[in-house]
Scaffold this motif. Structure first.
Motif, PDB file in Angstrom:
ATOM      1  N   GLY A   9       0.839  -1.196   0.000  1.00  0.00           N
ATOM      2  CA  GLY A   9       0.000   0.000   0.000  1.00  0.00           C
ATOM      3  C   GLY A   9       0.869   1.239   0.000  1.00  0.00           C
ATOM      4  O   GLY A   9       1.704   1.431  -0.888  1.00  0.00           O
ATOM      5  N   ASP A  10       0.712   2.069   1.010  1.00  0.00           N
ATOM      6  CA  ASP A  10       1.514   3.289   1.138  1.00  0.00           C
ATOM      7  C   ASP A  10       2.588   3.158   2.209  1.00  0.00           C
ATOM      8  O   ASP A  10       3.096   4.160   2.715  1.00  0.00           O
ATOM      9  N   THR A  11       2.956   1.939   2.562  1.00  0.00           N
ATOM     10  CA  THR A  11       4.010   1.710   3.551  1.00  0.00           C
ATOM     11  C   THR A  11       5.199   1.024   2.903  1.00  0.00           C
ATOM     12  O   THR A  11       5.077  -0.041   2.303  1.00  0.00           O
ATOM     13  N   LEU A  12       6.348   1.667   3.014  1.00  0.00           N
ATOM     14  CA  LEU A  12       7.594   1.106   2.503  1.00  0.00           C
ATOM     15  C   LEU A  12       8.387   0.540   3.666  1.00  0.00           C
ATOM     16  O   LEU A  12       8.539   1.193   4.698  1.00  0.00           O
ATOM     17  N   ARG A  13       8.898  -0.668   3.507  1.00  0.00           N
ATOM     18  CA  ARG A  13       9.725  -1.302   4.533  1.00  0.00           C
ATOM     19  C   ARG A  13      11.089  -1.637   3.919  1.00  0.00           C
ATOM     20  O   ARG A  13      11.160  -2.259   2.852  1.00  0.00           O
ATOM     21  N   VAL A  14      12.141  -1.206   4.602  1.00  0.00           N
ATOM     22  CA  VAL A  14      13.508  -1.446   4.144  1.00  0.00           C
ATOM     23  C   VAL A  14      14.255  -2.167   5.260  1.00  0.00           C
ATOM     24  O   VAL A  14      14.341  -1.659   6.386  1.00  0.00           O
ATOM     25  N   GLY A  15      14.784  -3.333   4.970  1.00  0.00           N
ATOM     26  CA  GLY A  15      15.527  -4.089   5.965  1.00  0.00           C
ATOM     27  C   GLY A  15      16.789  -3.368   6.402  1.00  0.00           C
ATOM     28  O   GLY A  15      17.424  -2.649   5.622  1.00  0.00           O
ATOM     29  N   ALA A  16      17.169  -3.572   7.655  1.00  0.00           N
ATOM     30  CA  ALA A  16      18.304  -2.845   8.225  1.00  0.00           C
ATOM     31  C   ALA A  16      19.615  -3.158   7.521  1.00  0.00           C
ATOM     32  O   ALA A  16      20.511  -2.313   7.455  1.00  0.00           O
ATOM     33  N   ALA A  17      19.764  -4.370   6.973  1.00  0.00           N
ATOM     34  CA  ALA A  17      21.005  -4.749   6.301  1.00  0.00           C
ATOM     35  C   ALA A  17      20.932  -4.531   4.792  1.00  0.00           C
ATOM     36  O   ALA A  17      21.823  -4.971   4.059  1.00  0.00           O
ATOM     37  N   THR A  18      19.910  -3.832   4.331  1.00  0.00           N
ATOM     38  CA  THR A  18      19.820  -3.468   2.922  1.00  0.00           C
ATOM     39  C   THR A  18      20.843  -2.378   2.628  1.00  0.00           C
ATOM     40  O   THR A  18      20.985  -1.423   3.394  1.00  0.00           O
ATOM     41  N   THR A  19      21.549  -2.499   1.522  1.00  0.00           N
ATOM     42  CA  THR A  19      22.614  -1.550   1.208  1.00  0.00           C
ATOM     43  C   THR A  19      22.078  -0.339   0.448  1.00  0.00           C
ATOM     44  O   THR A  19      20.988  -0.362  -0.124  1.00  0.00           O
ATOM     45  N   TYR A  20      22.891   0.697   0.423  1.00  0.00           N
ATOM     46  CA  TYR A  20      22.523   1.902  -0.329  1.00  0.00           C
ATOM     47  C   TYR A  20      22.423   1.607  -1.820  1.00  0.00           C
ATOM     48  O   TYR A  20      21.572   2.166  -2.523  1.00  0.00           O
ATOM     49  N   LEU A  21      23.283   0.729  -2.329  1.00  0.00           N
ATOM     50  CA  LEU A  21      23.224   0.391  -3.741  1.00  0.00           C
ATOM     51  C   LEU A  21      21.917  -0.326  -4.076  1.00  0.00           C
ATOM     52  O   LEU A  21      21.324  -0.097  -5.140  1.00  0.00           O
ATOM     53  N   GLU A  22      21.459  -1.180  -3.183  1.00  0.00           N
ATOM     54  CA  GLU A  22      20.178  -1.854  -3.398  1.00  0.00           C
ATOM     55  C   GLU A  22      19.026  -0.849  -3.400  1.00  0.00           C
ATOM     56  O   GLU A  22      18.089  -0.968  -4.204  1.00  0.00           O
ATOM     57  N   MET A  23      19.090   0.149  -2.527  1.00  0.00           N
ATOM     58  CA  MET A  23      18.056   1.177  -2.535  1.00  0.00           C
ATOM     59  C   MET A  23      18.121   2.011  -3.807  1.00  0.00           C
ATOM     60  O   MET A  23      17.089   2.371  -4.393  1.00  0.00           O
ATOM     61  N   LEU A  24      19.331   2.300  -4.249  1.00  0.00           N
ATOM     62  CA  LEU A  24      19.516   3.093  -5.460  1.00  0.00           C
ATOM     63  C   LEU A  24      18.950   2.373  -6.681  1.00  0.00           C
ATOM     64  O   LEU A  24      18.460   3.017  -7.615  1.00  0.00           O
ATOM     65  N   ARG A  25      18.975   1.053  -6.679  1.00  0.00           N
ATOM     66  CA  ARG A  25      18.516   0.265  -7.815  1.00  0.00           C
ATOM     67  C   ARG A  25      17.079  -0.233  -7.677  1.00  0.00           C
ATOM     68  O   ARG A  25      16.569  -0.916  -8.578  1.00  0.00           O
ATOM     69  N   SER A  26      16.404   0.116  -6.589  1.00  0.00           N
ATOM     70  CA  SER A  26      15.058  -0.398  -6.330  1.00  0.00           C
ATOM     71  C   SER A  26      14.004   0.377  -7.113  1.00  0.00           C
ATOM     72  O   SER A  26      13.907   1.605  -7.015  1.00  0.00           O
ATOM     73  N   ASP A  27      13.168  -0.328  -7.862  1.00  0.00           N
ATOM     74  CA  ASP A  27      12.072   0.311  -8.588  1.00  0.00           C
ATOM     75  C   ASP A  27      11.045   0.901  -7.625  1.00  0.00           C
ATOM     76  O   ASP A  27      10.494   1.979  -7.880  1.00  0.00           O
ATOM     77  N   ALA A  28      10.773   0.199  -6.528  1.00  0.00           N
ATOM     78  CA  ALA A  28       9.781   0.682  -5.560  1.00  0.00           C
ATOM     79  C   ALA A  28      10.243   1.991  -4.936  1.00  0.00           C
ATOM     80  O   ALA A  28       9.453   2.933  -4.774  1.00  0.00           O
TER      81      ALA A  28
END
Length: 302
Positions: A82-101
């Motif tokens: 829905g309108d809630t985004l969840r990002v795991g604590a061990a997720t890297t910045y590069l993974e966030m940079l490449r995430s479509d969501a």
């Protein structure tokens, strides 16, 4: 610290979040430190500044415990419900940079991730590490503050949720208990297409700790800020949430704001210092400038 220095530490891997919480609880009960190692971009550097670990007073030192959580699936991943985004604590910045969501619904996080450092740092550094270190210069913490994020922590006692506004209690100190593990960050997202802002001022655009950085997220309706989240780095002992600026900007139409009152609100919310990266005066000047720039983008004549 070299790879050879890792022999000074007791290294462990864990199979899941449950065993991890048990180890952390055991160590907390003994008053013994434990380091949860994901990317190590802060921790490895910190070891160079600490006394040698070879020998403690009165005899050989017990090796400090380091638990590798970099591949723990319970702490990884990006999900949108829905309108809630969840990002795991061990997720890297590069993974966030490449995430479509993230690109679609939280572009500020992607933009911030691009400025964190070189690709090597982006590939190893994590949001959870940023929050645990609690540096007031942390880019990730500033962005999460702008989203009014919630930090999810877990212990053998159960799960607890800490608003970003209550996480940092002082310079590199947090309200997380010694037996708690940062599991994830959750964000109640603004409406799609809502304006956002990121500006990092440093010796270089990236690969440098900021002199000042500002993150902002807004929802504007009929010329008024219905939502305004702010996070500023490197201007106080903690990530600055700029409560006076927030209160001013939601108090009346943006077109009625003046530069003088915006500057006064900024002055109430920051307490910069002189250090090796910048001066107090320059930080004050930059803080006023970036807040005004953000508000001009929202329609304020400041």
């Amino acid at each position: 610290m070299s790879l050879a220095d890792l022999r000074l530490f007791e290294m462990r891997h864990v199979a899941g979040l449950g065993p991890l919480c048990e180890i952390v609880a055991e160590r907390a009960a003994l008053g013994a430190p434990v380091t949860l190692l994901a990317g190590g971009t802060d921790w490895v550097v910190e070891q160079e500044l600490r006394p040698p670990l070879e020998v403690a007073a009165g005899g050989p030192a017990a090796p400090p415990l380091v638990v590798d959580v970099s591949r723990l699936s319970d702490l990884r991943g990006i999900s949108l419900s829905g309108d809630t985004l969840r990002v795991g604590a061990a997720t890297t910045y590069l993974e966030m940079l490449r995430s479509d969501a993230i690109a679609a619904r939280a572009p500020l996080l992607a933009r911030m991730s691009r400025d964190v450092g070189a690709v090597q740092i982006q590939a190893r550094g994590t949001l959870g590490g940023n929050l645990a270190t609690a540096s007031p210069a942390a880019d990730g913490a500033a962005a999460l503050a702008a989203y009014d994020a919630t930090v999810v922590v877990q212990s053998v006692r159960g799960e607890r949720r800490i608003p970003m506004s209550a996480l940092q209690t002082g310079y590199k100190r947090t309200s997380r208990a010694p037996d708690e593990v940062i599991v994830a960050v959750e964000i109640a997202l603004p409406a799609p297409g809502s304006p956002w802002y990121w500006r990092k001022i440093g010796a270089r655009r990236a690969q440098a700790i900021s002199k000042v950085a500002l993150a902002g997220v807004a929802e504007v309706r009929s010329g008024r800020a219905a939502r305004l989240g702010l996070g500023m780095a490197s201007v106080a002992p903690t990530t600055a949430l700029l409560p006076s600026v927030r209160a001013l900007c939601v108090s009346r139409p943006l077109a009625e704001l003046t530069g003088a009152e915006v500057d006064a609100a900024v002055a109430q919310d920051i307490s910069p210092i002189d250090d090796v990266r910048s001066t107090r005066g320059y930080r004050e000047h930059c803080a006023r400038g970036v807040v005004r720039e953000l508000l001009r983008q929202l329609g304020a004549p400041v």
